[in-house]
Scaffold this motif. Structure first.
Motif, PDB file in Angstrom:
ATOM      1  N   LEU A  86     -19.413  55.952  70.146  1.00 50.91           N
ATOM      2  CA  LEU A  86     -19.728  56.309  68.758  1.00 50.91           C
ATOM      3  C   LEU A  86     -18.434  56.543  67.975  1.00 50.91           C
ATOM      4  O   LEU A  86     -18.279  56.092  66.834  1.00 50.91           O
ATOM      5  N   LYS A  87     -17.493  57.220  68.610  1.00 48.22           N
ATOM      6  CA  LYS A  87     -16.199  57.525  67.952  1.00 48.22           C
ATOM      7  C   LYS A  87     -15.487  56.222  67.556  1.00 48.22           C
ATOM      8  O   LYS A  87     -14.946  56.109  66.456  1.00 48.22           O
ATOM      9  N   ALA A  88     -15.521  55.253  68.465  1.00 51.51           N
ATOM     10  CA  ALA A  88     -14.850  53.985  68.176  1.00 51.51           C
ATOM     11  C   ALA A  88     -15.440  53.350  66.912  1.00 51.51           C
ATOM     12  O   ALA A  88     -14.714  52.769  66.095  1.00 51.51           O
ATOM     13  N   TRP A  89     -16.745  53.491  66.737  1.00 47.40           N
ATOM     14  CA  TRP A  89     -17.372  52.938  65.528  1.00 47.40           C
ATOM     15  C   TRP A  89     -16.920  53.729  64.299  1.00 47.40           C
ATOM     16  O   TRP A  89     -16.602  53.157  63.254  1.00 47.40           O
ATOM     17  N   PHE A  90     -16.875  55.052  64.431  1.00 51.47           N
ATOM     18  CA  PHE A  90     -16.479  55.886  63.291  1.00 51.47           C
ATOM     19  C   PHE A  90     -15.009  55.682  62.912  1.00 51.47           C
ATOM     20  O   PHE A  90     -14.615  55.958  61.780  1.00 51.47           O
ATOM     21  N   GLU A  91     -14.201  55.206  63.841  1.00 50.96           N
ATOM     22  CA  GLU A  91     -12.795  54.928  63.518  1.00 50.96           C
ATOM     23  C   GLU A  91     -12.695  53.698  62.617  1.00 50.96           C
ATOM     24  O   GLU A  91     -11.662  53.438  62.015  1.00 50.96           O
ATOM     25  N   ASP A  92     -13.790  52.988  62.538  1.00 49.07           N
ATOM     26  CA  ASP A  92     -13.805  51.708  61.848  1.00 49.07           C
ATOM     27  C   ASP A  92     -14.734  51.673  60.645  1.00 49.07           C
ATOM     28  O   ASP A  92     -14.417  51.087  59.618  1.00 49.07           O
ATOM     29  N   GLN A  93     -15.902  52.293  60.792  1.00 51.70           N
ATOM     30  CA  GLN A  93     -16.942  52.098  59.791  1.00 51.70           C
ATOM     31  C   GLN A  93     -16.658  52.864  58.499  1.00 51.70           C
ATOM     32  O   GLN A  93     -16.211  54.010  58.525  1.00 51.70           O
ATOM     33  N   THR A  94     -16.896  52.201  57.375  1.00 47.97           N
ATOM     34  CA  THR A  94     -16.691  52.842  56.070  1.00 47.97           C
ATOM     35  C   THR A  94     -17.952  52.684  55.218  1.00 47.97           C
ATOM     36  O   THR A  94     -17.912  52.783  53.996  1.00 47.97           O
ATOM     37  N   LEU A  95     -19.070  52.406  55.874  1.00 47.88           N
ATOM     38  CA  LEU A  95     -20.330  52.178  55.158  1.00 47.88           C
ATOM     39  C   LEU A  95     -20.961  53.476  54.684  1.00 47.88           C
ATOM     40  O   LEU A  95     -21.505  53.577  53.583  1.00 47.88           O
ATOM     41  N   PHE A  96     -20.936  54.475  55.553  1.00 50.54           N
ATOM     42  CA  PHE A  96     -21.641  55.734  55.274  1.00 50.54           C
ATOM     43  C   PHE A  96     -20.742  56.928  55.568  1.00 50.54           C
ATOM     44  O   PHE A  96     -19.901  56.864  56.474  1.00 50.54           O
ATOM     45  N   HIS A  97     -21.016  58.021  54.867  1.00 47.91           N
ATOM     46  CA  HIS A  97     -20.440  59.320  55.238  1.00 47.91           C
ATOM     47  C   HIS A  97     -21.595  60.238  55.630  1.00 47.91           C
ATOM     48  O   HIS A  97     -22.504  60.470  54.831  1.00 47.91           O
ATOM     49  N   PHE A  98     -21.540  60.729  56.845  1.00 48.12           N
ATOM     50  CA  PHE A  98     -22.678  61.453  57.431  1.00 48.12           C
ATOM     51  C   PHE A  98     -22.484  62.969  57.320  1.00 48.12           C
ATOM     52  O   PHE A  98     -22.112  63.613  58.294  1.00 48.12           O
ATOM     53  N   TYR A  99     -22.796  63.527  56.159  1.00 46.86           N
ATOM     54  CA  TYR A  99     -22.698  64.985  56.044  1.00 46.86           C
ATOM     55  C   TYR A  99     -23.933  65.641  56.649  1.00 46.86           C
ATOM     56  O   TYR A  99     -25.061  65.169  56.461  1.00 46.86           O
ATOM     57  N   SER A 100     -23.703  66.709  57.372  1.00 47.15           N
ATOM     58  CA  SER A 100     -24.792  67.543  57.909  1.00 47.15           C
ATOM     59  C   SER A 100     -25.707  66.805  58.892  1.00 47.15           C
ATOM     60  O   SER A 100     -26.846  67.222  59.104  1.00 47.15           O
ATOM     61  N   CYS A 101     -25.175  65.766  59.469  1.00 47.28           N
ATOM     62  CA  CYS A 101     -25.956  64.992  60.440  1.00 47.28           C
ATOM     63  C   CYS A 101     -25.748  65.606  61.834  1.00 47.28           C
ATOM     64  O   CYS A 101     -24.711  66.209  62.099  1.00 47.28           O
ATOM     65  N   SER A 102     -26.756  65.477  62.682  1.00 44.01           N
ATOM     66  CA  SER A 102     -26.652  66.074  64.023  1.00 44.01           C
ATOM     67  C   SER A 102     -26.587  65.027  65.119  1.00 44.01           C
ATOM     68  O   SER A 102     -27.224  63.977  65.038  1.00 44.01           O
ATOM     69  N   VAL A 103     -25.816  65.376  66.133  1.00 44.54           N
ATOM     70  CA  VAL A 103     -25.846  64.634  67.384  1.00 44.54           C
ATOM     71  C   VAL A 103     -26.820  65.370  68.299  1.00 44.54           C
ATOM     72  O   VAL A 103     -26.777  66.601  68.390  1.00 44.54           O
ATOM     73  N   LEU A 104     -27.728  64.634  68.917  1.00 51.42           N
ATOM     74  CA  LEU A 104     -28.605  65.240  69.934  1.00 51.42           C
ATOM     75  C   LEU A 104     -28.098  64.810  71.304  1.00 51.42           C
ATOM     76  O   LEU A 104     -27.872  63.619  71.531  1.00 51.42           O
ATOM     77  N   LEU A 105     -27.915  65.774  72.191  1.00 50.63           N
ATOM     78  CA  LEU A 105     -27.584  65.466  73.585  1.00 50.63           C
ATOM     79  C   LEU A 105     -28.864  65.684  74.386  1.00 50.63           C
ATOM     80  O   LEU A 105     -29.489  66.741  74.273  1.00 50.63           O
ATOM     81  N   ILE A 106     -29.230  64.697  75.175  1.00 48.63           N
ATOM     82  CA  ILE A 106     -30.507  64.759  75.901  1.00 48.63           C
ATOM     83  C   ILE A 106     -30.272  64.371  77.362  1.00 48.63           C
ATOM     84  O   ILE A 106     -29.512  63.439  77.644  1.00 48.63           O
TER      85      ILE A 106
END
Ligand SMILES: Nc1ncnc2c1ncn2[C@@H]1O[C@H](COP(=O)(O)OP(=O)(O)OP(=O)(O)O)[C@@H](O)[C@H]1O
Ligand SMILES: O=P(O)(O)O[C@@H]1[C@H](O)[C@H](O)[C@@H](OP(=O)(O)O)[C@H](OP(=O)(O)O)[C@H]1O
Length: 364
Positions: free
Chosen positions: A266-286
């Motif tokens: 996921l981090k690798a995508w975020f190092e690249d993606q500029t489509l969205f800014h995800f404020y207040s979004c949650s990661v769920l660990l399951i």
């Protein structure tokens, strides 16, 4: 049938599966026997069958057992419902939050620039649907989402809100002030993420440890560290004097399919993606403790939820989310690389009869 209006759209996309058509299918696919009726008969039979199907569907909806944070149904409150068949119905939140989240899911669904291995982090979106609201206020629009845990047996789940800042620049002054206060008082600012809720499975006898949301208020960095260890321990409980054994750390957090590997993806995508800014979004660990005890796989999974405050990235990296994600990754990496704090895990791994020592513990 049409009492429940399905406004879902068919999409290709970040949803490889075919979407929508949820309820109508009951009435639209009659077995041949129905054709014995004349036209009017068929119509009234289908109306009847549709009403019955609709009634049964509504009767099936219930408050999710496995929700760990956020607005909850019950006690006359508006909150999500599940059908037990794999769908999670989240009421559209008031003001622009609901429409914003719906718009995000729609744009995600139609966006062909999001790679498949990233799509898997998001719940599949099945459109919106009017349903009887859980607060008894009548028909209300709900996002129809894939229920991320419906196929799980006794899932352990943690909700972690990512980002030091939980508000987008275009939010109202009042909203920014409210968020700023919360972000400064919690680990959002200090760590770049905030644990907002969890449930940890103990055993058939003890069930789940699922603290009330007040438990998380005032969490320090050490509390966060401890809880992330407890999450993968065989002796997890609310007793903070008991040292977590981290017995499942390697099989849940570690390995090529474990939580750390997924977070890095996921981090690798975020190092690249500029489509969205995800404020207040949650990661769920399951994950599932019973699977981890079997030793072959823990069913470890990372998912993203809550897109009410996602905004257009406008070609700019989402440093806020990325920073929080890196911080969470550091905490989880530390658990895997500090065996002194996970004595039991080391002991278990050294044991010949232990499923985790066989080398297949790589699968998280
Ligand atoms: N698709 C899903 N499948 C299963 N469970 C889900 C799903 N989406 C959310 N949840 C559960 O519901 C909880 C709250 O979700 P979410 O953050 O979307 O709600 P919210 O009411 O918008 O939260 P907030 O209080 O931050 O506004 C999550 O912690 C998770 O337990
Ligand atoms: O964690 P708590 O104590 O339950 O507090 C809630 C949490 O801060 C949510 O993030 C927020 O929703 P938003 O992020 O969408 O603002 C919600 O606001 P709300 O009550 O106005 O919905 C708060 O009540």
């Amino acid at each position: 049938m049409d009492q429940v209006i399905n406004t879902a759209r068919s999409t290709q996309s970040c949803s490889t599966s075919v979407l929508c058509e949820s309820i109508g299918v009951y009435a639209r696919d009659p077995p041949p026997i129905y054709y014995a009726f004349n036209r009017e008969g068929i119509r009234s039979f289908l109306d009847f069958a549709g009403s019955v199907a609709n009634y049964l569907f509504l009767a099936m909806l219930k408050i999710p057992d496995n929700q760990v944070a956020g607005h909850q149904a019950g006690n006359g409150k508006l909150g999500p419902l599940v059908d037990g068949l794999g769908r999670f119905y989240k009421p559209l939140q008031s003001d622009e939050r609901g429409t914003n989240e719906e718009a995000f899911y729609s744009s995600l669904s139609s966006n062909t620039r999001i790679p498949g291995h990233i799509c898997r982090f998001f719940p599949v979106f099945h459109g919106t649907q009017l349903l009887e609201a859980s607060d008894g206020s009548g028909l209300f629009p709900h996002l129809v989402l894939q229920d991320l845990v419906s196929s799980r047996l006794n899932p352990s789940i943690m909700d972690i809100k990512i980002g030091a800042r939980t508000w987008p620049a275009q939010a109202s002054e009042d909203y920014i002030a409210k968020c700023l206060e919360r972000d400064r008082e919690t680990t959002s600012v200090s760590l770049g993420f905030l644990i907002t809720g969890f449930q940890m499975y103990g055993s058939k006898e003890s069930g789940f440890w699922k603290p009330h949301k007040k438990f998380f208020h005032g969490f320090s960095t050490d509390d966060v560290r401890l809880v992330l260890r407890k999450f993968v321990s065989s002796n997890a409980s609310g007793d903070f004097d008991v040292d977590p054994d981290c017995a499942f750390a390697s099989i849940v957090y570690g390995g090529s399919n474990g939580i750390l590997a997924q977070l890095l993806d996921l981090k690798a995508w975020f190092e690249d993606q500029t489509l969205f800014h995800f404020y207040s979004c949650s990661v769920l660990l399951i994950y599932e403790k019973e699977l981890a005890l079997d030793g072959s796989s823990s069913g470890a999974e990372v998912k993203l939820v809550d897109f009410a405050h996602v905004v257009d990235g406008k070609g700019v990296i989402d440093h806020n989310f990325l920073g929080g994600l890196c911080s969470l990754i550091k905490f989880i990496s530390e658990i895997l690389t500090t065996p002194d704090k996970c004595q039991t895990e080391v002991r278990i791994q050294d044991s010949e009869n232990n499923p985790f020592s066989s080398g297949n513990g790589a699968d998280g």
